[in-house]
Design an enzyme around this catalytic site. Structure first.
Site, PDB file in Angstrom:
ATOM      1  CE  LYS A  64      56.856  61.476  12.403  1.00  0.00           C
ATOM      2  NZ  LYS A  64      56.471  60.440  11.417  1.00  0.00           N
ATOM      3  CD  GLU A 102      53.999  57.543   7.612  1.00  0.00           C
ATOM      4  OE1 GLU A 102      53.555  56.936   6.610  1.00  0.00           O
ATOM      5  OE2 GLU A 102      54.899  57.071   8.339  1.00  0.00           O
ATOM      6  CG  ASP A 161      55.225  58.429  14.021  1.00  0.00           C
ATOM      7  OD1 ASP A 161      54.883  59.492  13.466  1.00  0.00           O
ATOM      8  OD2 ASP A 161      56.272  57.818  13.738  1.00  0.00           O
ATOM      9  CD  GLU A 204      61.272  58.504   6.112  1.00  0.00           C
ATOM     10  OE1 GLU A 204      60.300  58.767   6.857  1.00  0.00           O
ATOM     11  OE2 GLU A 204      61.832  57.387   6.114  1.00  0.00           O
ATOM     12  CG  ASP A 230      55.254  54.653  12.440  1.00  0.00           C
ATOM     13  OD1 ASP A 230      56.373  55.149  12.192  1.00  0.00           O
ATOM     14  OD2 ASP A 230      54.316  54.627  11.608  1.00  0.00           O
ATOM     15  CB  SER A 231      60.960  53.694  13.364  1.00  0.00           C
ATOM     16  OG  SER A 231      61.129  54.685  14.366  1.00  0.00           O
TER      17      SER A 231
END
Ligand code: KIV
Length: 271
Positions: free
Chosen positions: A120, A122, A90, A189, A51-52
């Site tokens: 993925k 978070e 993501d 991270e 999602d970057s």
């Protein structure tokens, strides 16, 4: 599993076997067809449609604005390009935090519409119900702990996480919870290297670090940062392997000069 041209696909099982034999896992982000093809041809083990993309592709300050539809669009392009690597996508902010049913629906859309191999998301304990539900539908899940950019407004800063013992203990506990829930891997991270190594030793599943030191089972970088496409992002953990900002700028300046000077196109470059 084998796909086109008899290329052997990297799977979640491949990554587990790599951890078992002590072979480090290479992972990069990718968002489009052309770059994904190069990274896959180079032999990358995992491509993360991160999602970057919200930052490096769309120019947003945070990862929060990107939508599920936009992530699926990026993922489709990467899936069309990559023949060998494992492709993880993501789950964007807002697509899984509500409840586990919504999380499952979002994961299914990513798998069905993009053809991804895994997702993925978070978080730790707070998302474990969603993790279990997604895995029970047959979708592999990669966790993400430490600095979790979707929570930037809670953290208030992109500084190193879990430097204090209480947060480090909580992170280790969350890592064990995610492993117990069935995650096949966890991204760590921006945490102290000693903690990255400790978590990696405790867990059976592979850890992939970004700013988590050399004691983790693999490394991930954002492709744009690794290739030097950004000039204004230089965290300590980043190693640049090219200076594409300068390369592209110089090439563009040459093109402009040739167009303005009537040097391009020449006789051979026209019909
Ligand atoms: O979105 C992303 O690029 C990521 C990596 C930093 C792991 O989540």
């Amino acid at each position: 599993m084998s796909v086109h041209n008899d290329i052997k696909r990297v799977t979640t099982h491949t990554l587990q076997a790599m951890k078992s034999r002590g072979e480090k896992i290479s992972m990069l982000t990718a968002y489009d067809f052309s770059m994904a093809r190069i990274l896959d041809d180079a032999g990358i083990d995992v491509l993360l449609v991160g999602d970057s993309a919200s930052n490096v592709m769309a120019g947003h300050e945070t990862t929060l604005p990107i939508t599920l539809d936009q992530m699926i669009y990026h993922a489709q392009s990467v899936v069309r390009a990559a023949q060998r690597c494992l492709i993880v996508v993501d789950m964007p902010f807002g697509s899984y935090q509500g409840n586990s049913k919504e999380a499952l629906n979002s994961a299914i859309r990513i798998m069905k519409e993009a053809g991804a191999h895994a997702i993925k998301l978070e978080g730790g304990e707070e998302v474990v119900e969603s993790v279990k539900r997604i895995i029970s539908a047959g979708v592999p899940v990669m966790g993400h702990l430490g600095l979790t950019p979707q929570s930037i407004y809670k953290f208030g800063t992109y500084a190193v996480r879990a430097k204090q013992e209480a947060e480090a203990t909580q992170l280790l506990r969350n890592a064990e919870i995610l492993q117990e829930a069935g995650c096949f891997s966890i991204v760590l991270e921006k945490i102290p290297a000693a903690l990255g190594e400790q978590v990696s030793k405790v867990l059976k599943i592979p850890t992939i670090g970004i700013g988590a030191g050399g004691g983790v089972d693999g490394q991930v970088l954002v492709m744009h940062d690794m290739l030097g496409l950004n000039k204004d992002f230089s965290p300590r953990f980043l190693r640049r392997y090219a200076s594409l900002y300068d390369t592209v700028k110089q090439a563009t300046e040459s093109y402009i000069r040739d167009v303005k000077g009537r040097d391009f196109p020449n006789e051979q470059e026209q019909y």
